[in-house]
Design an enzyme around this catalytic site. Sequence first.
Site, PDB file in Angstrom:
ATOM      1  N   GLY A  44       1.894   6.369   6.859  1.00 13.29           N
ATOM      2  CA  GLY A  44       1.424   7.739   6.969  1.00 13.29           C
ATOM      3  C   GLY A  44       2.005   8.388   8.197  1.00 13.29           C
ATOM      4  O   GLY A  44       1.842   7.864   9.295  1.00 13.29           O
ATOM      5  N   TYR A  96       7.091  -1.727  -2.808  1.00  8.70           N
ATOM      6  CA  TYR A  96       7.638  -0.646  -1.984  1.00  8.70           C
ATOM      7  C   TYR A  96       6.847  -0.302  -0.731  1.00  8.70           C
ATOM      8  O   TYR A  96       7.423  -0.078   0.329  1.00  8.70           O
ATOM      9  CB  TYR A  96       7.772   0.615  -2.852  1.00  8.70           C
ATOM     10  CG  TYR A  96       8.104   1.870  -2.082  1.00  8.70           C
ATOM     11  CD1 TYR A  96       9.399   2.087  -1.603  1.00  8.70           C
ATOM     12  CD2 TYR A  96       7.136   2.836  -1.836  1.00  8.70           C
ATOM     13  CE1 TYR A  96       9.709   3.237  -0.890  1.00  8.70           C
ATOM     14  CE2 TYR A  96       7.441   3.993  -1.123  1.00  8.70           C
ATOM     15  CZ  TYR A  96       8.717   4.189  -0.651  1.00  8.70           C
ATOM     16  OH  TYR A  96       9.023   5.311   0.045  1.00  8.70           O
ATOM     17  N   ASN A 134      -8.336   4.335   3.288  1.00 10.76           N
ATOM     18  CA  ASN A 134      -7.052   4.241   2.586  1.00 10.76           C
ATOM     19  C   ASN A 134      -7.372   4.031   1.109  1.00 10.76           C
ATOM     20  O   ASN A 134      -8.077   3.083   0.772  1.00 10.76           O
ATOM     21  CB  ASN A 134      -6.250   3.063   3.146  1.00 10.76           C
ATOM     22  CG  ASN A 134      -5.006   2.731   2.332  1.00 10.76           C
ATOM     23  OD1 ASN A 134      -4.560   1.591   2.321  1.00 10.76           O
ATOM     24  ND2 ASN A 134      -4.449   3.700   1.656  1.00 10.76           N
ATOM     25  N   GLY A 135      -6.856   4.894   0.277  1.00 10.49           N
ATOM     26  CA  GLY A 135      -7.120   4.783  -1.154  1.00 10.49           C
ATOM     27  C   GLY A 135      -7.462   6.141  -1.725  1.00 10.49           C
ATOM     28  O   GLY A 135      -7.176   7.168  -1.103  1.00 10.49           O
ATOM     29  N   CYS A 168      -2.090   5.764   3.413  1.00  8.24           N
ATOM     30  CA  CYS A 168      -2.693   5.799   4.746  1.00  8.24           C
ATOM     31  C   CYS A 168      -2.786   4.402   5.329  1.00  8.24           C
ATOM     32  O   CYS A 168      -2.713   3.408   4.620  1.00  8.24           O
ATOM     33  CB  CYS A 168      -4.097   6.364   4.648  1.00  8.24           C
ATOM     34  SG  CYS A 168      -4.133   8.008   3.951  1.00  8.24           S
TER      35      CYS A 168
END
Length: 491
Positions: A48, A264, A123-124, A22
Amino acid sequence: MADHDEMLTTNPFDDDHFHEECAVFGIFGHTEAAAVTALGLHAMQHRGQEASGIVSFDRDQFHDHRALGQVGTIFSSKDVISRLKGTAAIGHNRYATTGEVALRNVQPLYGDFEFGGLAICHNGNLTNSFQLRSQLVRRGSLFQSTSDTEVIIHLLATSLRRTVVERMIDALRQVEGAYSLAALSKDGLIGVRDPLGVRPLSIGRLGDSWILASETVAFDIIGADFVRDVDPGEMVIINEAGLQSIRPFGLKRPARFCVFEHIYFARPDSVLDGRSVYEVRKRIGRELAKESPIEADTVIPVPDSGVPAALGYSVESGLPFELGIVRNHYVGRTFIEPTDQIRHLGVKLKHNANRAFIEGKRVILVDDSIVRGTTSTKIVEMVRAAGAREVHVRISSPPTNHSCFYGIATPERDKLLASRFDVEGMAEYIGADSLAFISIDGLYRALGLAGRDPVTPAFCDACFTGDYPIPLLDHDQGNVATQLSLIAEIA
Ligand code: AMP
């Protein structure tokens, strides 16, 4: 953030779509807060692509808009943006697996509390959210979504502390996991990173306004200046008085930023943790060429993720870098799902071999990772069919041997190619003449360190080493049973 039921029922690698984590964004003190947020989210679309949302605050009321789809479509209408009034806003791009992509899970999540409204995005991934959720449900909390982030909302609601900040601290002291959060209340904007700083979060300035964003590319798109990263374990509180920093989690622990962001996830034009993502990727390629050289005619990246590492490999090896595989950039979610009959034709939606160049050559293919081995198998086969004489694969990460529980979609461990075969077996599986991965020390060297310190490694590299720096509380307590019963409760 992760969805409880989706994690159970779906596998992000089951389709050909691009899956990321995200993105979070926040701004305080800008007359065009919602428009700027939409631009920031657009720059972080790669994190996302399933859904996006913005919540703004106009000093009196909160306004929100959330939808499934991509930023450019959701926020393209002037009407939508002009309805999101106010000088402060937060926004989120959601990465979800397939399965239930429901609007109720689209962030920012919002709640009306004793202290007023609060919106939050994450995010996480929390590693004790099932346990907390079941305790909260037992005490009467009614969950509206299946997202782990909602646990924080209920912890805020049930906290006996007075102010928003005190409640936030109270809530976060109860959660375990990886999180970078942006929250907006009438008292201002709050940004927090978990104590180990696994996920990124940076601070920027645009004129007098303050910005929070997962990646620095979100500052570039709007011409904002990068100020600094939010430190691991730091909470920043932004309001008319400026930015205040507090450290709610006690003693500072050594940071463990996610190394896979560098390999990545992040955009190559972002600067993470003080390091240029592009430079790191190129240096990994150079290390890889030193560690695993091979006689060949050319170095070819698997686009786009393999490009910087392939450049580095080419520079170090002296072999020419060529675009032997071309990527179609128009592969999106709207594309009609192929029928089985068409699928069997081996439709090459995303990548095509540049036959005129490849024919008769000994090629080195460079990609960032092998997860289940699907992509590499397809690409090697495609390059051979285009007439390559030899196909050598070089991967700019160590073998992905363990699942991630901190916010990156990975299949169950037994689906990971590296957990099923040794490197030779993997080479055979993907049909390559040779296969090599960067070593873990080579990876750390590319990050500017002497190697991996086995006692206090500088990064979270659990997907390669199995060294999980944050306790996997739900997982260790037999998450499947817990998750299933919880989902039954909330269904
Ligand atoms: P696989 O085909 O399962 O071996 O997946 C490897 C490919 O997926 C690589 O080319 C990566 O670029 C990409 N990839 C790696 N990690 C992820 C992830 N968490 N989500 C989506 N794609 C990924």
